[in-house]
Motif scaffolding. Structure first.
Motif, mmCIF file in Angstrom:
data_model
loop_
_atom_site.group_PDB
_atom_site.id
_atom_site.type_symbol
_atom_site.label_atom_id
_atom_site.label_comp_id
_atom_site.label_asym_id
_atom_site.label_seq_id
_atom_site.Cartn_x
_atom_site.Cartn_y
_atom_site.Cartn_z
ATOM 1 N N ARG A 1 -19.569 23.961 77.928
ATOM 2 C CA ARG A 1 -19.704 25.363 76.666
ATOM 3 C C ARG A 1 -18.213 25.468 76.091
ATOM 4 N NH1 ARG A 1 -23.779 28.409 74.846
ATOM 5 N NH2 ARG A 1 -25.414 28.462 76.290
ATOM 6 N N PRO A 2 -17.904 23.954 75.509
ATOM 7 C CA PRO A 2 -16.531 23.921 74.862
ATOM 8 C C PRO A 2 -16.667 24.613 73.476
ATOM 9 C CG PRO A 2 -17.871 21.925 74.736
ATOM 10 C CD PRO A 2 -18.487 22.674 75.767
ATOM 11 N N GLU A 3 -15.425 24.837 72.910
ATOM 12 C CA GLU A 3 -15.452 25.389 71.176
ATOM 13 C C GLU A 3 -15.223 23.888 70.711
ATOM 14 O OE1 GLU A 3 -12.582 28.403 70.973
ATOM 15 O OE2 GLU A 3 -12.926 28.745 73.073
ATOM 16 N N LEU A 4 -14.666 22.857 71.140
ATOM 17 C CA LEU A 4 -14.402 21.694 70.427
ATOM 18 C C LEU A 4 -15.159 20.520 71.208
ATOM 19 C CD1 LEU A 4 -13.232 19.873 68.173
ATOM 20 C CD2 LEU A 4 -11.116 19.972 69.367
ATOM 21 N N ARG B 1 -18.639 21.875 89.593
ATOM 22 C CA ARG B 1 -17.504 22.079 90.477
ATOM 23 C C ARG B 1 -16.188 22.074 89.700
ATOM 24 N NH1 ARG B 1 -16.968 19.230 96.164
ATOM 25 N NH2 ARG B 1 -18.701 20.573 96.430
ATOM 26 N N LEU B 2 -16.077 21.388 88.452
ATOM 27 C CA LEU B 2 -15.074 21.299 87.985
ATOM 28 C C LEU B 2 -14.673 21.949 86.815
ATOM 29 C CD1 LEU B 2 -14.564 17.255 87.898
ATOM 30 C CD2 LEU B 2 -13.581 18.822 89.531
ATOM 31 N N ASN B 3 -15.777 22.792 86.153
ATOM 32 C CA ASN B 3 -15.804 23.526 84.862
ATOM 33 C C ASN B 3 -16.108 24.941 85.268
ATOM 34 O OD1 ASN B 3 -15.099 21.219 82.820
ATOM 35 N ND2 ASN B 3 -16.853 20.294 84.187
ATOM 36 N N THR C 1 -24.476 15.533 77.747
ATOM 37 C CA THR C 1 -25.105 16.613 78.319
ATOM 38 C C THR C 1 -23.802 17.582 79.110
ATOM 39 O OG1 THR C 1 -27.381 16.124 78.404
ATOM 40 C CG2 THR C 1 -26.621 17.631 80.275
ATOM 41 N N ILE C 2 -23.090 16.625 79.893
ATOM 42 C CA ILE C 2 -21.896 17.143 80.740
ATOM 43 C C ILE C 2 -20.825 17.571 79.942
ATOM 44 C CG2 ILE C 2 -20.190 16.254 81.978
ATOM 45 C CD1 ILE C 2 -21.984 14.076 83.337
ATOM 46 N N GLY D 1 -5.085 25.038 81.896
ATOM 47 C CA GLY D 1 -6.480 24.701 82.277
ATOM 48 C C GLY D 1 -7.403 25.420 81.281
ATOM 49 N N SER D 2 -7.071 26.479 80.890
ATOM 50 C CA SER D 2 -7.985 27.378 80.120
ATOM 51 C C SER D 2 -8.118 26.565 78.864
ATOM 52 C CB SER D 2 -7.219 28.623 79.882
ATOM 53 O OG SER D 2 -7.278 29.389 80.924
ATOM 54 N N GLN D 3 -7.106 25.934 78.196
ATOM 55 C CA GLN D 3 -7.073 25.175 77.075
ATOM 56 C C GLN D 3 -8.128 24.009 77.406
ATOM 57 O OE1 GLN D 3 -6.494 22.265 75.307
ATOM 58 N NE2 GLN D 3 -6.649 23.007 73.304
ATOM 59 N N LEU D 4 -7.986 23.275 78.339
ATOM 60 C CA LEU D 4 -8.744 21.903 78.530
ATOM 61 C C LEU D 4 -10.324 22.502 78.709
ATOM 62 C CD1 LEU D 4 -6.714 20.207 81.443
ATOM 63 C CD2 LEU D 4 -7.214 19.397 79.161
ATOM 64 N N ALA D 5 -10.358 23.877 79.153
ATOM 65 C CA ALA D 5 -11.904 23.985 79.273
ATOM 66 C C ALA D 5 -12.574 24.351 78.072
ATOM 67 C CB ALA D 5 -11.973 25.442 80.325
#
Length: 303
Positions: free
Chosen positions: A147-150, A102-104, A141-142, A72-76
């Motif tokens: 706040r991803p890195e990629l 809710r999901l992030n 926007t979503i 989950g951490s990598q997906l975020a």
């Protein structure tokens, strides 16, 4: 420099059909990467492997230092917008933001609301009633509010009109500046990529044909004109990417692979723009007989 994406011999086959063959890539952080190639070249396969949607047949891939979608951490840390910028037609713009929150865990509500206001979206409007450009802005926007890195985009602007494309790319670059995020952007629209991308990955025939910093790649590619005899005696250190022959002269697209100067017998050497360079490689990959006998089978990566 830290690699956002590193692939070594990355291969994906669908039965007997090659989706991607022995791809070697090393993409640094902080780049806006243009992923280009004809239909069926392997672009969506590479993006699917990068996002963890599909598994490789062989070889390895690391995204942000770990296996794609490892947890989950990598997906975020990765935002992905698939083709046609999919949204839920029956949900409102505001519903999408609430679902995103809710999901992030890293969801940036302030950024999401600010961007929705900036692009003129009504939070109460159903996504199914938005224009193509508005849906693209909502999807962007979503993805950014995670706040991803990629950030990964698979042909996000292909169906948009020129104004909507321009607005989408403008807001994308604002996100790049604000979030300091790396972007991989797949597109057929080379003129758009030329405006925003500083790194290039070119796929054709399921293989990486060219990869590296755009400025570095352009600095070693030339269009030159000379006699057919000159072409036959082209010195070592030049790879002929494409050639057009007429009765008395030939026009070549060449890549300097060594330190030898351009022969004086070739008139008016010119640098290429991104579109000309990409089209030369795509032509060579799909019709190898169209290139000169100087065509080298080794397709190197510039870093």
């Amino acid at each position: 420099m830290t690699a956002v994406l590193r692939a070594d011999g990355l291969t994906k086959r669908y039965g007997r059909h090659p989706g991607l063959v022995e791809a070697n890539l090393d993409i640094p952080a902080g780049r806006v990467v243009g992923l280009v190639g004809p239909n069926g070249a392997g672009k969506s396969t590479l993006l699917g492997l990068t996002s963890g949607l599909i598994e490789p047949t062989s070889g390895t891939i690391e995204v942000l230092g770990s296996r794609p979608a490892a947890n989950g951490s990598q997906l975020a840390r990765v935002g992905f917008v698939a083709q046609d910028t999919p949204v839920y037609a029956g949900l409102s713009v505001g519903d999408h933001l609430r679902l995103g929150a809710r999901l992030n865990k890293r969801w940036d509500e302030q950024l999401a609301r600010r961007r929705i206001t900036q692009v003129g979206l009504d939070p109460s409007q159903k996504a199914g009633r938005l224009s193509g450009g508005q849906r693209a802005q909502l999807a962007l926007t979503i993805a950014a509010a995670k706040r991803p890195e990629l950030l990964i985009f698979d042909e996000p602007v292909a169906a948009l009109d020129p104004l909507a494309r321009r607005q989408f790319l403008q807001h994308l670059m604002e996100f790049v500046s604000e979030l300091e995020v790396t972007v991989i952007l797949s597109s057929h629209l080379l003129s758009d990529l030329e405006r925003v991308c500083d790194h290039l990955v070119l796929l054709a025939s399921a293989r990486v044909q060219l990869a590296g910093e755009v400025d570095d790649l352009l600095s070693v590619h030339y269009r030159i004109v000379g006699s057919r005899d000159d072409v036959a005696n082209l010195p070592p250190g030049f790879d002929v990417i494409s050639a057009e022959h007429r009765s008395r002269q030939s026009t070549l697209v060449v890549r300097r692979t060594g330190t030898a100067p351009l022969p004086q017998s070739f008139a008016g050497a010119e640098r290429l723009d991104l579109e000309e360079m990409v089209l030369a490689y795509m032509t060579r990959a799909t019709d190898p007989s169209g290139a000169s006998s100087h065509h080298s089978p080794a397709l190197e990566t510039l870093r």
